[in-house]
Design a protein around this motif. Structure first.
Motif, PDB file in Angstrom:
ATOM      1  N   THR B  98      -2.181  -1.131 -15.774  1.00 40.80           N
ATOM      2  CA  THR B  98      -1.899  -0.963 -14.340  1.00 40.80           C
ATOM      3  C   THR B  98      -0.504  -0.376 -14.139  1.00 40.80           C
ATOM      4  N   GLU B 131      -2.941   4.560  -1.017  1.00 41.13           N
ATOM      5  CA  GLU B 131      -4.100   3.640  -1.139  1.00 41.13           C
ATOM      6  C   GLU B 131      -4.314   3.229  -2.596  1.00 41.13           C
ATOM      7  N   LEU B 132      -4.131   4.233  -3.483  1.00 41.67           N
ATOM      8  CA  LEU B 132      -4.289   3.953  -4.920  1.00 41.67           C
ATOM      9  C   LEU B 132      -3.266   2.892  -5.358  1.00 41.67           C
ATOM     10  N   THR B 134      -1.877   0.631  -3.507  1.00 43.75           N
ATOM     11  CA  THR B 134      -2.253  -0.683  -2.952  1.00 43.75           C
ATOM     12  C   THR B 134      -3.284  -1.352  -3.857  1.00 43.75           C
ATOM     13  N   GLU B 135      -4.275  -0.553  -4.302  1.00 46.91           N
ATOM     14  CA  GLU B 135      -5.310  -1.113  -5.194  1.00 46.91           C
ATOM     15  C   GLU B 135      -4.692  -1.565  -6.521  1.00 46.91           C
ATOM     16  N   ASN B 138      -2.987  -4.757  -6.048  1.00 49.25           N
ATOM     17  CA  ASN B 138      -3.987  -5.850  -5.985  1.00 49.25           C
ATOM     18  C   ASN B 138      -4.419  -6.275  -7.387  1.00 49.25           C
ATOM     19  N   ILE B 139      -4.601  -5.265  -8.270  1.00 54.16           N
ATOM     20  CA  ILE B 139      -4.990  -5.594  -9.658  1.00 54.16           C
ATOM     21  C   ILE B 139      -3.882  -6.424 -10.321  1.00 54.16           C
TER      22      ILE B 139
END
Lengths: 134, 227
Positions: B98, B131-132, B134-135, B138-139
């Motif tokens: 990540t 947006e990427l 943010t994801e 989240n991971i």
């Protein structure tokens, strides 16, 4: 049977996480037609419809194991040539030999990598093609 | 339980007579006799209780409990430690990947600023990258489960170790020799049947016996059979 990216694949595992991982890896390899089953007992009636060109299954599941599913498939004259890949944590030599005896086409031990899955699928379909050529 | 020694009423009457006569010396002797009688009775009762306890322990500590204490409980700890280390390893891999993806996203963001793109296209790409990110965040955050589940598992491991020590002590105190508890008798038919149903990952020293260590070992084994 040639490896066809449009083929119908049945992914059988009692853990939804593992079904998702396998499906995503298969998608990365260009496949896109999947169905899922959470146990050998759920999978067997689905397999009997004759829809599937390839079965990817776990071994250790509650009602019917992947090994039993494999034996059912191999014992059915209409289904016996369906390529069957086991992806499992079962790693005893005796278990691997039993799966081989039951007619498994490929055996992957968990945890595994995308490269291993890709390699095994290619090998399975190369062997199937050779077998069909005679 | 029987009560072998009763308090004699005559002894009590003699004590009362001595007290009424203010004969302290005699009263003390009589009282000592009575107390001794009582104590001896107590010891006898305790002795019976201890014998009963030993009998109960012998019944309680059957062969199954001995085998479970010596073999199963340490295996539970080994299995939980496998869960701890494998989830930690998986989390670490997820975090490394990540973080790499976040650096890649940052590089793309910088590159497109110099690219020949319209303002709208620049804005669209930056929006997608946001947006990427943010994801990806989240991971990263979802990996915090490892801290919580790890703490819980560590406590369970400690509780099981403590339980194991208590059982070992109980076994020793009931007269069994813990070190002499034998291995489980291996029944090949039961073992084979369990293997065919599936036994899961081989994570203990014992279950690793006769297991393959890697995919290469599986391929070699199947290769020998022409698969």
């Amino acid at each position: 049977m040639q490896m066809n990216r449009d083929m119908n694949i049945l992914v059988v595992d009692d853990f939804s996480t593992m079904r998702r991982i396998v499906k995503n890896l298969l998608k990365e390899l260009g496949f896109h037609k999947f169905d899922e089953a959470d146990d050998g007992a759920t999978a067997w009636p689905m397999v009997q419809t004759g829809k599937y060109d390839f079965i990817v299954s776990d071994w250790n599941m509650p009602d019917m194991t992947g090994l039993d599913l494999l034996k059912h498939v191999r014992a059915d004259a209409n289904l016996q040539n369906t390529p069957f890949l086991l992806i499992t944590a079962e790693a005893k030599r005796s278990q691997i030999l039993e799966a081989a005896q039951a007619g498994v086409d490929g055996y992957i031990v968990k945890p595994f990598t995308a490269a291993t899955l890709n390699g095994k699928i290619h090998k399975i379909f190369e062997r199937v093609a050779e077998r069909e050529k005679g | 339980m029987t009560c072998p020694s009763q308090i004699d009423i005559k002894m009590v009457q003699a004590l009362l007579t001595a007290l009424e006569a203010d004969n302290q010396e005699q009263a003390t002797v009589l009282l000592d006799d009575l107390t001794q009688l009582r104590e001896s009775e107590l010891y006898q009762r305790l002795s019976v209780l201890t014998n009963n306890l030993h009998g109960t322990l012998d019944q309680l500590i059957d062969n199954q409990l001995l085998l479970q204490t010596k073999h199963d409980i340490p295996e539970v700890t080994e299995r939980l430690e496998y869960v701890l280390s494998s989830t930690e390893e998986a989390c670490d891999k997820t975090l490394v990947s990540t973080e790499k993806a976040m650096v890649l996203s940052e590089s793309i963001s910088e590159l497109i600023q110099d690219a020949l793109l319209s303002d709208t296209q620049q804005a669209q790409i930056q929006c997608l990258l946001s947006e990427l990110n943010t994801e990806l965040t989240n991971i990263l955050l979802s990996q915090s489960f490892q801290d919580l589940t790890g703490q819980v598992l560590n406590r369970v491991v400690l509780t099981i170790s403590s339980l194991e020590q208590s059982l070992i002590q109980l076994i020793s105190e009931s007269g069994h020799d813990y070190a002499a508890i034998p291995d489980r008798e291996k029944d090949d038919t039961i073992q084979k049947s369990a293997e065919m149903k599936g036994i899961g990952p081989n994570v203990t020293q014992k279950s690793k016996q006769d297991s393959v260590g890697s995919q290469d070992d599986v391929d070699d084994l199947l290769g020998e059979l022409g698969i």
